[in-house]
Design an enzyme around this catalytic site. Structure first.
Site: not given
Length: 778
Positions: A76, A443
């Site tokens: 770059e 239950s």
């Protein structure tokens, strides 16, 4: 002429004033940090998830390997350390090339330096205008005066978009290669440096050839600049480009329900800062237990599904070329990594052969699975099915269950959630049934009723009648007759025996005696519900709760009656290492002091006391009886102290088991999302207990077989051969049991243990026929 020049100058001044009136301040970058991902870890340091708006791992420049930074500079901005923000020569080269680009209709190159790219990415927009380029150049110069080169490069390498859901080199290294940047090879570093020009242009799978060409060009540039040797560059160029098939948040993939719940709770605590603050988050997850929980729940739901028959192929094609594409459209559960889509190529009697879509493997379906399929809708040539390779060759026939469920496990003393699975497969449904499914517990609610009774004058040996009962309903003529599951009644039973056998009629009578107000208040204190109607049906589990809440409530029985705060997030620290959240709010003044030989600090247990410790131990002991003599005797196979309670609701709509050892409490729920019946006989014992057993066998295998700890002030007596705990003053008085004397009565017993240390008598054998429970909500 002069007036025209003046007018032009004035126009330029006006344009410049307008262009630069909102120019950002380069000084804002001194303390700038781009949004970074919050990373969530299990308690042992395993990465389990990331939360982010932009998936980024911020890496300081000093922590970056030189070859990585050099690869980006070669690609770059090779003159980065020599120019002052704008590379004049590079700009002139780009302008010359743009003449050709414009003629060919290609995108123009900007000739931007890394400094200019930082200015654009952080402070400006990406508009391709002359004005933006002017701002970019001016800001680049200011940046060079504000930050040093290393700081600018650090911002660039952490900010830039590199594809594959990656912002910055830290995230890219993990997402592409599953590595930290310090472990990248030279070739891998060069490939990452190829991506700023356009990640899609150099996609590692779709455009692999172009990617390798670009990578190799960068390697050549690095060698030409003397940053790597020519020999190293040539060796790197010979490497293949191998990446992960898809970006991955974490290697550990069994905790999707848990991670999503952590994300939701993190958002509730931190807001949107969670997605950009770069926090370190330590959770309570135990990966080994989480995997065990996922496997146990999936196995249990598949076992239920198998009991209810083969439902047929999920697709059908004509046997011809191209069937593989159709087969691949339906994905198996992501958690079942060995399942494969396959085509039935032969079906004759007991012989069924298949061919897999992805790899073309062929083989026969094992005979047991063929029998199972024939008993259902059968298998025919052209059917599309799921199969799994069998160990001895051939394939198992597989079917995705339509039933669902949840499993949650936590430490009873601290509230740390060790494992949580909210359904059969997160990839098929991300609805978390552990925390979001409101269902009747049946239950499994009864221990709260019995705890309320023990808090209000009853003892484990108190006797209540188990006999038919009819109560007036809310409307005239609508009576309610709660029945026992097996339609039988056993007369006078102790509280212990009533809970062990889960007697509905007896529980309703007990609730009448205690009062639903007290039961409701205890249920609210324990966190089972926020409110409860004070009607007797609630004593049989007619209210609604979640597996998460009910499991947390059972922890109170194990930890001495305290309501713990179940939590998934243990600690959160910001990017500077400062703790901003800690689940444990207890004070420990001496914990930070060095060791000087004195006694270690004693930190009081957390949580509010919601019941007497003796009550908690009494219920724990009674729930051990459920495993030893009651509805969950199959859990005896664990061969350690275990307690728990089954639950089955009307018409078998939900099956539950919440069980525990001294170290772990785990709740299991099984049910359809639309609350349809599970089918006759699909009780908590049948559908839920086997899942608990499979999970706990793995979870507790390395834990000591310790007994549940009794309060020091509890009194003990042998009642019908069972060692019972009593509050001081409520224990029966010692008397001689004469041969032939009746053993019935309100307080039957054999012998009192004042110190609670004597070995109890052997427990009576379990009944030959197992009993189960079912709420009587008619």
């Amino acid at each position: 002429m002069l007036s025209a020049i003046a007018l032009a100058g004035f126009a330029i001044a006006i344009y410049a004033a307008w262009l630069f009136h909102d120019m950002p301040d380069a000084g804002d970058l001194v303390d700038y940090r781009p949004p970074t991902a919050t990373r969530a870890y299990a308690w042992d340091g395993v990465l389990i998830g990331e939360f982010s708006r932009e998936r980024r791992i911020y890496v300081p420049y000093d922590a970056m390997p030189p070859q990585l930074a050099q690869a980006f500079l070669a690609a770059e901005d090779r003159n980065f350390f020599r120019h002052s923000g704008v590379d004049t020569m590079g700009l002139m080269r780009a302008m010359a090339k743009n003449v050709q680009n414009a003629a060919q209709g290609r995108r123009l190159e900007g000739g931007s330096t890394i400094t200019q790219q930082v200015a654009k990415n952080v402070l400006l927009t990406s508009d391709a205008t002359v004005g933006r380029k002017l701002k970019e150049a001016i800001l680049a110069g200011r940046l060079e005066q504000t930050l040093n080169k290393e700081q600018i490069l650090e911002l660039y390498l952490n900010e830039i978009w590199l594809g594959y859901r990656s912002y910055g080199v830290g995230a890219a290294a993990y997402n592409y290669f599953g590595k930290s940047i310090t472990d990248l090879t030279l070739a891998e570093s060069a490939y990452l440096a190829a991506l700023p020009k356009g990640p899609d242009n150099y996609h590692p799978q779709r455009r692999k050839a172009q990617a390798i060409i670009r990578r190799n060009w960068i390697l050549d540039q690095m060698a030409d600049l003397g940053w790597v040797s020519r020999q190293a560059a040539e060796a790197a160029k010979r490497e293949d480009l191998k990446v992960q098939k898809a970006p991955s948040r974490a290697k550990y993939r069994d905790a999707d329900f848990f991670v999503e719940e952590v994300r939701q709770r993190g958002l509730a605590t931190l807001g949107q800062r969670l997605n950009e603050g770069g926090y370190y988050m330590r959770t309570t997850l135990d990966p080994r237990l989480q995997t065990a929980a996922r496997v146990a729940l999936m196995n249990g739901l598949e076992l239920y599904d198998r009991r209810h028959g083969w439902r047929g192929a999920w697709g059908r094609v004509e046997v011809a070329d191209g069937w593989e594409a159709m087969a691949r459209k339906k994905k198996p559960p992501a958690e079942r990594r060995d399942w494969r889509a396959a085509l039935v190529t032969e079906s004759s009697g007991a012989t069924v052969r298949v061919k897999t879509a992805d790899d073309g493997m062929t083989g026969g379906i094992i005979s047991q699975d063929v029998t199972w399929a024939r008993a259902g809708k059968g298998l025919n040539v052209g059917d599309l099915v799921f199969v799994e390779p069998a160990e001895g060759g051939g394939f198992h026939l597989r079917q995705i269950p339509i039933v669902n469920g949840a499993l949650v496990a936590m430490e009873p003393n601290s509230g740390r959630v060790l494992a949580m699975v909210g359904g059969y497969s997160f990839s098929l449904s991300n609805f978390n049934r552990a925390t979001q499914a409101m269902r009747q517990p049946g239950s499994a609610f009864k221990p709260i009723v019995y705890a309320a009774a023990l808090e209000n004058g009853y003892t484990p040996s108190s006797v209540v009648m188990d006999s038919a009962i009819t109560l007036k309903g809310a409307k005239e003529g609508e009576n309610w007759t709660p029945e026992n599951y097996n339609k039988k009644y056993y007369g006078a039973l102790t509280l212990r025996r009533g809970l062990e056998l889960s007697r509905n009629a007896m529980t309703v009578r007990l609730a009448q005696g205690v009062g639903m107000t007290k039961i409701s208040e205890l249920a609210i204190r324990m966190g089972v519900v926020k409110r409860m109607d004070k009607v007797l049906a609630m004593a049989l589990g007619a209210g609604e709760t979640t597996p998460f809440k009910l499991t947390s409530a059972y922890a109170s029985f194990v930890n001495g009656g305290r309501r713990i705060e179940p939590h998934l997030i243990e600690l959160v620290q910001d990017r500077n290492g400062e703790t901003i959240f800690r689940a444990d709010k207890r004070d420990c003044p001496r914990c930070g002091a060095g060791f000087n030989g004195d006694e270690s600090p004693r930190v009081i247990p957390g949580g509010d006391q919601v019941m007497d410790p003796i009550t908690a131990y009494q219920v724990t002991s009674m729930l051990q009886g459920v495993v030893q003599r009651g509805t969950a005797t199959s859990a005896l196979v664990l061969d350690r102290p275990v307690g728990g309670k089954t639950g089955t609701t009307n018409e078998y709509r939900s099956a539950w088991f919440v069980g525990f050892t001294p170290q772990i409490v785990a709740g299991v729920f099984v049910g359809f999302d639309d609350n349809r019946s599970l089918g006759n006989g699909e009780t908590g014992t049948t559908a839920a207990v086997p899942i608990f057993i499979e999970f706990m066998a793995e979870a507790a295998k390395d834990l000591p077989k310790t007994e549940f700890k009794a309060p020091t002030n509890a009194k003990f007596a042998s009642v019908r051969g069972i060692r019972e705990a009593f509050r001081p003053g409520t224990e029966p008085q010692l008397r001689q049991m004469l041969p032939g004397a009746p053993s019935s009565g309100p307080q039957p017993y054999d012998k009192v243990w004042p110190d609670g240390k004597l070995t109890p008598q052997a427990a009576p054998p379990a009944p030959a026929k197992k009993q189960d429970d079912m709420t009587g909500l008619y």
